[in-house]
Enzyme design. Sequence first.
Site, PDB file in Angstrom:
ATOM      1  N   ASP A   1       0.874  -1.159   0.000  1.00 33.98           N
ATOM      2  CA  ASP A   1       0.000   0.000   0.000  1.00 33.98           C
ATOM      3  C   ASP A   1       0.926   1.229   0.000  1.00 33.98           C
ATOM      4  O   ASP A   1       2.079   1.143   0.430  1.00 33.98           O
ATOM      5  CB  ASP A   1      -0.856  -0.045   1.272  1.00 33.98           C
ATOM      6  CG  ASP A   1      -1.669   1.205   1.437  1.00 33.98           C
ATOM      7  OD1 ASP A   1      -2.430   1.527   0.528  1.00 33.98           O
ATOM      8  OD2 ASP A   1      -1.520   1.877   2.484  1.00 33.98           O
TER       9      ASP A   1
ATOM     10  N   ASP B   1      -0.078   5.104   0.682  1.00 31.71           N
ATOM     11  CA  ASP B   1      -0.353   6.102   1.723  1.00 31.71           C
ATOM     12  C   ASP B   1      -0.432   5.430   3.092  1.00 31.71           C
ATOM     13  O   ASP B   1      -1.283   4.557   3.308  1.00 31.71           O
ATOM     14  CB  ASP B   1      -1.676   6.792   1.368  1.00 31.71           C
ATOM     15  CG  ASP B   1      -2.248   7.608   2.504  1.00 31.71           C
ATOM     16  OD1 ASP B   1      -1.488   8.354   3.128  1.00 31.71           O
ATOM     17  OD2 ASP B   1      -3.460   7.485   2.769  1.00 31.71           O
TER      18      ASP B   1
ATOM     19  N   GLY C   1      -7.327   4.037   2.739  1.00 31.31           N
ATOM     20  CA  GLY C   1      -7.524   3.008   1.704  1.00 31.31           C
ATOM     21  C   GLY C   1      -8.827   3.136   0.931  1.00 31.31           C
ATOM     22  O   GLY C   1      -9.059   2.425  -0.035  1.00 31.31           O
TER      23      GLY C   1
ATOM     24  N   ARG D   1     -11.673   8.250  -3.219  1.00 30.03           N
ATOM     25  CA  ARG D   1     -11.965   9.669  -3.005  1.00 30.03           C
ATOM     26  C   ARG D   1     -13.472   9.921  -2.814  1.00 30.03           C
ATOM     27  O   ARG D   1     -13.883  10.595  -1.877  1.00 30.03           O
ATOM     28  CB  ARG D   1     -11.449  10.460  -4.218  1.00 30.03           C
ATOM     29  CG  ARG D   1     -11.298  11.930  -3.947  1.00 30.03           C
ATOM     30  CD  ARG D   1     -10.742  12.632  -5.184  1.00 30.03           C
ATOM     31  NE  ARG D   1      -9.500  12.034  -5.651  1.00 30.03           N
ATOM     32  CZ  ARG D   1      -8.971  12.241  -6.854  1.00 30.03           C
ATOM     33  NH1 ARG D   1      -9.568  13.043  -7.713  1.00 30.03           N
ATOM     34  NH2 ARG D   1      -7.832  11.645  -7.218  1.00 30.03           N
TER      35      ARG D   1
ATOM     36  N   SER E   1      -5.130   5.116  -4.606  1.00 29.50           N
ATOM     37  CA  SER E   1      -5.005   6.523  -5.032  1.00 29.50           C
ATOM     38  C   SER E   1      -4.794   6.687  -6.534  1.00 29.50           C
ATOM     39  O   SER E   1      -3.998   5.980  -7.144  1.00 29.50           O
ATOM     40  CB  SER E   1      -3.831   7.167  -4.296  1.00 29.50           C
ATOM     41  OG  SER E   1      -3.644   8.477  -4.766  1.00 29.50           O
TER      42      SER E   1
ATOM     43  N   ASN F   1      -3.473   9.355  -7.464  1.00 26.71           N
ATOM     44  CA  ASN F   1      -2.266  10.188  -7.459  1.00 26.71           C
ATOM     45  C   ASN F   1      -0.994   9.380  -7.202  1.00 26.71           C
ATOM     46  O   ASN F   1       0.082   9.954  -7.034  1.00 26.71           O
ATOM     47  CB  ASN F   1      -2.384  11.267  -6.369  1.00 26.71           C
ATOM     48  CG  ASN F   1      -3.486  12.271  -6.676  1.00 26.71           C
ATOM     49  OD1 ASN F   1      -3.418  12.962  -7.686  1.00 26.71           O
ATOM     50  ND2 ASN F   1      -4.500  12.335  -5.832  1.00 26.71           N
TER      51      ASN F   1
ATOM     52  N   ASP G   1      -1.726  -0.381   5.893  1.00 25.20           N
ATOM     53  CA  ASP G   1      -1.998   0.372   7.132  1.00 25.20           C
ATOM     54  C   ASP G   1      -3.501   0.511   7.383  1.00 25.20           C
ATOM     55  O   ASP G   1      -3.894   1.099   8.388  1.00 25.20           O
ATOM     56  CB  ASP G   1      -1.389   1.782   7.073  1.00 25.20           C
ATOM     57  CG  ASP G   1      -2.189   2.695   6.161  1.00 25.20           C
ATOM     58  OD1 ASP G   1      -2.466   2.294   5.019  1.00 25.20           O
ATOM     59  OD2 ASP G   1      -2.563   3.792   6.608  1.00 25.20           O
TER      60      ASP G   1
HETATM   61  P1  B16 Z   1      -6.825   9.825  -4.245  1.00 26.03           P
HETATM   62  P2  B16 Z   1      -3.708   4.028  -0.282  1.00 26.03           P
HETATM   63  C1  B16 Z   1      -5.651   5.838  -0.452  1.00 26.03           C
HETATM   64  O1  B16 Z   1      -4.300   5.494  -0.646  1.00 26.03           O
HETATM   65  C2  B16 Z   1      -5.765   6.719   0.788  1.00 26.03           C
HETATM   66  O2  B16 Z   1      -5.426   5.971   1.952  1.00 26.03           O
HETATM   67  C3  B16 Z   1      -7.188   7.224   0.932  1.00 26.03           C
HETATM   68  O3  B16 Z   1      -7.284   8.076   2.054  1.00 26.03           O
HETATM   69  C4  B16 Z   1      -7.569   7.974  -0.344  1.00 26.03           C
HETATM   70  O4  B16 Z   1      -8.916   8.426  -0.265  1.00 26.03           O
HETATM   71  C5  B16 Z   1      -7.398   7.038  -1.547  1.00 26.03           C
HETATM   72  O5  B16 Z   1      -6.051   6.591  -1.611  1.00 26.03           O
HETATM   73  C6  B16 Z   1      -7.732   7.746  -2.859  1.00 26.03           C
HETATM   74  O6  B16 Z   1      -6.749   8.730  -3.070  1.00 26.03           O
HETATM   75  O7  B16 Z   1      -7.841  10.858  -3.843  1.00 26.03           O
HETATM   76  O8  B16 Z   1      -5.406  10.357  -4.294  1.00 26.03           O
HETATM   77  O9  B16 Z   1      -7.205   9.096  -5.522  1.00 26.03           O
HETATM   78  O10 B16 Z   1      -3.661   3.958   1.206  1.00 26.03           O
HETATM   79  O11 B16 Z   1      -4.611   2.985  -0.908  1.00 26.03           O
HETATM   80  O12 B16 Z   1      -2.330   4.085  -0.897  1.00 26.03           O
HETATM   81 MG    MG Z   2      -2.900   3.205   3.145  1.00 30.23          MG
END
Ligand code: B16
Ligand code: MG
Length: 212
Positions: free
Chosen positions: A8, A10, A45, A48, A116, A118, A170
């Site tokens: 993962d 974030d 996780g 958005r 994400s 991003n 996490d």
């Molecule tokens: P984005 P991960 C997740 O990343 C984040 O934990 C979560 O808080 C967020 O809403 C999701 O990505 C979408 O992110 O807005 O940048 O597309 O923990 O799966 O790496």
């Molecule tokens: Mg995460």
Amino acid sequence: MITSVIFDLDGVIVFTDKYHYLGWKKIADELGIYFDEEINNRLRGVSRMESLEIILERYEGAPLSDEEKVKLANRKNEYYRELLNNMTPLDVTDSVRHTLSELRKRGYLLSVGSSSKNAKFILEKVDLTDAFDAISDGTNIDNSKPNPEVFVKAANFLNMPCNRCLVVEDAEAGIKAAKAAGMATVAIGDAAKANIADHNINEFSDLLNILL
Ligand code: B16
Ligand code: MG
């Protein structure tokens, strides 16, 4: 036998969770919604748009159309991207870099498995793109964690069966997703508190004691 590790992003490799918090806090303040770190933990996780729905649970204003919701999510992403723009390679600890390169030396294939959209931008900012053999992220899935899709896609990108993969997460939603994919699991941070993974670790480098 585990041959591949899916990380993962974030909350495991980088701590962009604090930037998600600031982005959502700004939106919540604009709408007069109560928002705190505990609610933010529920966003780990989660995609958005699903994150927005969790924040709107406490919204008491006039009903919002789907179009208005998309605008809010886009605005949060703009705030979030402004913060991501300041990230540098120094945002990844030496311990994370060393652990990733050591795992590669030990012969493991490595992938990112992030909800994400991003993720690739973040990996470029912190100069980690080349540390991975594959990247599965929010741009190649229809269903976010706890759905197993992001991890199954990562295994496909690595050309590995799911039962050869171990996921490091996490988020409780991420551990559930990995289990649904039939993968081994390691929990760190918030997910470790839930005690639902095969292993719980305190430090990222503890992986070197599990993946020999
Ligand atoms: P984005 P991960 C997740 O990343 C984040 O934990 C979560 O808080 C967020 O809403 C999701 O990505 C979408 O992110 O807005 O940048 O597309 O923990 O799966 O790496
Ligand atoms: Mg995460």
